[in-house]
Design a protein around this motif. Sequence first.
Motif, mmCIF file in Angstrom:
data_model
loop_
_atom_site.group_PDB
_atom_site.id
_atom_site.type_symbol
_atom_site.label_atom_id
_atom_site.label_comp_id
_atom_site.label_asym_id
_atom_site.label_seq_id
_atom_site.Cartn_x
_atom_site.Cartn_y
_atom_site.Cartn_z
ATOM 1 N N ALA A 1 5.425 -4.137 -11.150
ATOM 2 C CA ALA A 1 6.386 -3.944 -10.353
ATOM 3 C C ALA A 1 7.274 -3.132 -11.076
ATOM 4 C CB ALA A 1 6.701 -4.883 -9.393
ATOM 5 N N PHE A 2 8.333 -2.394 -10.930
ATOM 6 C CA PHE A 2 9.278 -1.928 -11.489
ATOM 7 C C PHE A 2 10.337 -1.479 -10.431
ATOM 8 C CE2 PHE A 2 6.724 1.978 -10.869
ATOM 9 C CZ PHE A 2 7.545 2.949 -10.184
ATOM 10 N N GLN A 3 11.759 -1.537 -11.035
ATOM 11 C CA GLN A 3 12.904 -1.187 -10.197
ATOM 12 C C GLN A 3 13.513 0.051 -10.880
ATOM 13 O OE1 GLN A 3 13.740 -3.084 -7.748
ATOM 14 N NE2 GLN A 3 12.092 -4.346 -8.037
ATOM 15 N N PRO A 4 14.379 0.497 -9.785
ATOM 16 C CA PRO A 4 15.199 1.892 -10.316
ATOM 17 C C PRO A 4 15.864 1.570 -11.800
ATOM 18 C CG PRO A 4 15.558 1.264 -8.096
ATOM 19 C CD PRO A 4 14.910 0.234 -8.716
ATOM 20 N N ASP A 5 15.847 2.369 -12.803
ATOM 21 C CA ASP A 5 16.471 2.316 -13.955
ATOM 22 C C ASP A 5 15.728 1.530 -15.030
ATOM 23 O OD1 ASP A 5 18.601 4.045 -13.379
ATOM 24 O OD2 ASP A 5 19.848 2.484 -12.795
ATOM 25 N N ASP A 6 14.580 1.096 -14.417
ATOM 26 C CA ASP A 6 13.545 0.563 -15.687
ATOM 27 C C ASP A 6 13.086 1.907 -16.432
ATOM 28 O OD1 ASP A 6 14.085 -1.938 -14.813
ATOM 29 O OD2 ASP A 6 11.908 -2.296 -13.390
ATOM 30 N N VAL A 7 12.764 1.484 -17.775
ATOM 31 C CA VAL A 7 12.100 2.436 -18.380
ATOM 32 C C VAL A 7 10.546 1.929 -18.503
ATOM 33 C CG1 VAL A 7 11.830 3.426 -20.639
ATOM 34 C CG2 VAL A 7 14.138 3.208 -19.827
ATOM 35 N N LEU A 8 9.925 3.092 -18.152
ATOM 36 C CA LEU A 8 8.220 3.136 -18.047
ATOM 37 C C LEU A 8 7.869 3.526 -19.304
ATOM 38 C CD1 LEU A 8 7.613 3.662 -14.408
ATOM 39 C CD2 LEU A 8 8.481 1.500 -15.589
ATOM 40 N N TYR A 9 7.120 2.828 -20.200
ATOM 41 C CA TYR A 9 6.630 3.409 -21.466
ATOM 42 C C TYR A 9 4.991 3.355 -21.500
ATOM 43 C CZ TYR A 9 5.597 3.652 -26.352
ATOM 44 O OH TYR A 9 5.112 4.028 -27.830
ATOM 45 N N LEU B 1 12.459 7.333 -17.079
ATOM 46 C CA LEU B 1 13.430 6.401 -16.408
ATOM 47 C C LEU B 1 13.094 6.368 -14.977
ATOM 48 C CD1 LEU B 1 16.084 4.471 -16.921
ATOM 49 C CD2 LEU B 1 17.319 6.572 -16.100
ATOM 50 N N ALA B 2 12.960 5.257 -14.419
ATOM 51 C CA ALA B 2 12.496 5.252 -12.881
ATOM 52 C C ALA B 2 13.515 5.493 -12.188
ATOM 53 C CB ALA B 2 12.051 3.754 -12.640
ATOM 54 N N ASP B 3 13.312 6.230 -11.173
ATOM 55 C CA ASP B 3 14.299 6.862 -10.332
ATOM 56 C C ASP B 3 14.271 6.049 -8.829
ATOM 57 O OD1 ASP B 3 11.818 8.053 -9.609
ATOM 58 O OD2 ASP B 3 12.789 9.326 -8.484
ATOM 59 N N LYS B 4 13.398 5.302 -8.558
ATOM 60 C CA LYS B 4 13.150 4.525 -7.335
ATOM 61 C C LYS B 4 12.264 3.282 -7.831
ATOM 62 C CE LYS B 4 10.849 6.043 -3.984
ATOM 63 N NZ LYS B 4 10.350 7.017 -2.959
ATOM 64 N N GLU B 5 11.894 2.253 -6.708
ATOM 65 C CA GLU B 5 11.057 1.042 -7.034
ATOM 66 C C GLU B 5 9.590 1.464 -6.873
ATOM 67 O OE1 GLU B 5 12.128 -2.252 -4.577
ATOM 68 O OE2 GLU B 5 11.391 -1.101 -2.840
ATOM 69 N N GLY B 6 8.625 0.907 -7.408
ATOM 70 C CA GLY B 6 7.233 1.008 -7.315
ATOM 71 C C GLY B 6 6.393 0.245 -8.098
ATOM 72 N N VAL B 7 5.170 0.476 -8.154
ATOM 73 C CA VAL B 7 4.238 -0.292 -8.978
ATOM 74 C C VAL B 7 3.654 0.918 -10.145
ATOM 75 C CG1 VAL B 7 3.807 -1.877 -7.491
ATOM 76 C CG2 VAL B 7 2.531 0.081 -7.451
ATOM 77 N N PRO C 1 0.909 -1.285 -0.006
ATOM 78 C CA PRO C 1 -0.016 0.089 -0.101
ATOM 79 C C PRO C 1 0.755 1.294 -0.088
ATOM 80 C CG PRO C 1 -0.059 -0.840 2.098
ATOM 81 C CD PRO C 1 0.658 -2.038 1.164
ATOM 82 N N ASP C 2 2.168 1.157 0.578
ATOM 83 C CA ASP C 2 2.952 2.335 0.693
ATOM 84 C C ASP C 2 3.866 2.500 -0.552
ATOM 85 O OD1 ASP C 2 1.591 3.328 3.046
ATOM 86 O OD2 ASP C 2 3.015 2.027 4.209
ATOM 87 N N ALA C 3 3.675 1.725 -1.509
ATOM 88 C CA ALA C 3 4.755 1.814 -2.569
ATOM 89 C C ALA C 3 4.549 2.887 -3.675
ATOM 90 C CB ALA C 3 4.814 0.406 -3.308
ATOM 91 N N LEU C 4 5.333 3.359 -4.219
ATOM 92 C CA LEU C 4 5.169 4.450 -5.135
ATOM 93 C C LEU C 4 4.425 4.091 -6.316
ATOM 94 C CD1 LEU C 4 6.046 7.257 -6.606
ATOM 95 C CD2 LEU C 4 7.991 5.960 -7.477
ATOM 96 N N TYR C 5 3.440 4.880 -6.634
ATOM 97 C CA TYR C 5 2.509 4.141 -7.577
ATOM 98 C C TYR C 5 2.684 5.111 -8.859
ATOM 99 C CZ TYR C 5 -1.589 4.099 -10.914
ATOM 100 O OH TYR C 5 -2.292 3.933 -12.041
ATOM 101 N N LEU C 6 2.948 4.763 -10.286
ATOM 102 C CA LEU C 6 2.846 5.689 -11.405
ATOM 103 C C LEU C 6 1.829 5.362 -12.135
ATOM 104 C CD1 LEU C 6 6.864 6.072 -11.927
ATOM 105 C CD2 LEU C 6 5.186 7.671 -10.721
ATOM 106 N N GLY C 7 0.998 6.334 -12.568
ATOM 107 C CA GLY C 7 0.133 6.388 -13.648
ATOM 108 C C GLY C 7 0.460 7.127 -14.911
ATOM 109 N N LEU C 8 -0.233 7.200 -15.958
ATOM 110 C CA LEU C 8 -0.025 7.842 -17.143
ATOM 111 C C LEU C 8 0.175 9.307 -16.795
ATOM 112 C CD1 LEU C 8 -1.801 5.877 -19.997
ATOM 113 C CD2 LEU C 8 0.574 6.143 -19.942
ATOM 114 N N GLU C 9 -0.730 9.556 -15.714
ATOM 115 C CA GLU C 9 -0.812 11.278 -15.606
ATOM 116 C C GLU C 9 0.399 11.700 -14.799
ATOM 117 O OE1 GLU C 9 -2.544 8.728 -12.102
ATOM 118 O OE2 GLU C 9 -2.631 8.584 -14.200
ATOM 119 N N HIS C 10 1.348 10.938 -14.413
ATOM 120 C CA HIS C 10 2.465 11.263 -13.728
ATOM 121 C C HIS C 10 3.731 11.288 -14.733
ATOM 122 C CE1 HIS C 10 0.374 9.078 -10.467
ATOM 123 N NE2 HIS C 10 0.378 10.491 -10.057
ATOM 124 N N LEU C 11 3.512 11.036 -15.928
ATOM 125 C CA LEU C 11 4.492 11.143 -17.292
ATOM 126 C C LEU C 11 3.817 12.397 -17.974
ATOM 127 C CD1 LEU C 11 4.704 8.194 -16.119
ATOM 128 C CD2 LEU C 11 5.104 7.812 -18.358
#
Length: 405
Positions: A58-66, A78-84, A26-36
């Motif tokens: 799930a993603f890790q630091p340095d993964d590219v989210l497209y 480019l992800a700067d930290k881990e999250g979902v 529940p506390d993990a960073l979440y990224l949606g399209l609205e955050h790009l």
Amino acid sequence: MMEHSTVCVADLCDLIREPVKPVEHPDALYLGLEHLAPGRLVRKGGGRASEMRSTTSAFQPDDVLYGKLRPYLDKAVLADKEGVCTTELLVLRAKAHVDPRFIATVIHSPGFLEYAISGTTGVQHPRTSWAHIREFVVPGFTLKEQRRIADLIWLVHEAIGLSEKLVQEGQALKRSAMQMLFTHGLRNEAHKETEIGSVPKSWNMLPLGDLCIGSDSVDLREEGSRKIEYVDVSSVSREFLRIESTSRFVLKDAPGRARKRILTDDVLFATVRPTLLRVALVPAHLNNQVCSTAFCVLRRKHEITASHFIYYLVQRDQFVQQLALIETGASYPAVTDRIVKEQMVPVPNIEEQHEIVKILNAVDRKIDLHRKKRAVLDDLFKALLHKLMIGELRVNNLDLSVLSE
């Protein structure tokens, strides 16, 4: 020039599929399209996984989210930290011999954008796919070349970010300056309370219409054979507060809808969704042209109103809030010209008006300078991406030491 071998995206990275239930993190960073943001390499915010109900990745630091949904929006970071993240984002992880930053530059290159769009399916929600984008071909750069390309592109990207920050700071300064100037004035005088708040004691409270002379409509049949440029609401940029383009010429035999004549330095204020603040000054090259009836045309009385004073009056937060309280309509909230002109506004003498306008014009010029710098950097960013990715420009031939300084 020596030719590179070529590789495809699938040679550079792997698609990572790691479904995650948000309730488990529940506390993990979440990224949606609205955050790009379109065309940007780093995220512009983020949420918490607890805000989501559907399965995420799930993603890790340095993964590219497209962003595979509506690829023409050019969203990848480019992800700067881990999250979902939402499953509308493909998680791409660099192979051992690849710089992750280089993958992000590939994804943002004009050639990749065009290629991704060509593989979309669906009409209302067009998406591209890993099966399609994995086949995109780029020159086979060495790891050293990848890093130098990434260094260069990231440097330009950081300069764009700095320009954007300076624009935002300038806009914040302008809002603050307007609040101070229209509340306290420039004479350090006593205040009086009015229906819209405190203003300097010597200032008048007048309906906006008292500062204006009447404007007229245009009968196109009486305009002879001249071509007439037409300004509609979509022509006015909400970000830049100016007329960015005219959509078309209106010919004398155009349908007989009413249109309003505009003159140099008229203020156009959009009465549809007025809180969006589509407002602009008419530039000299549009003198004696026409605009949509969705604009209230505010033409100043020269003897009592300084040039551009009305332009700044209607940008005030107080003015927009006044209209927000009385706009009508659910789908398309609007006000009438009469309502706009009935709004009470604070009015100093014309000498103080000139001084206020001079200050705000200086702030606007500074903001505009940073916007122009950002536009130049945006063009440079795209040009470099294109030329580097097709091998037309070799990064080994560039001296990057000057840029780093």
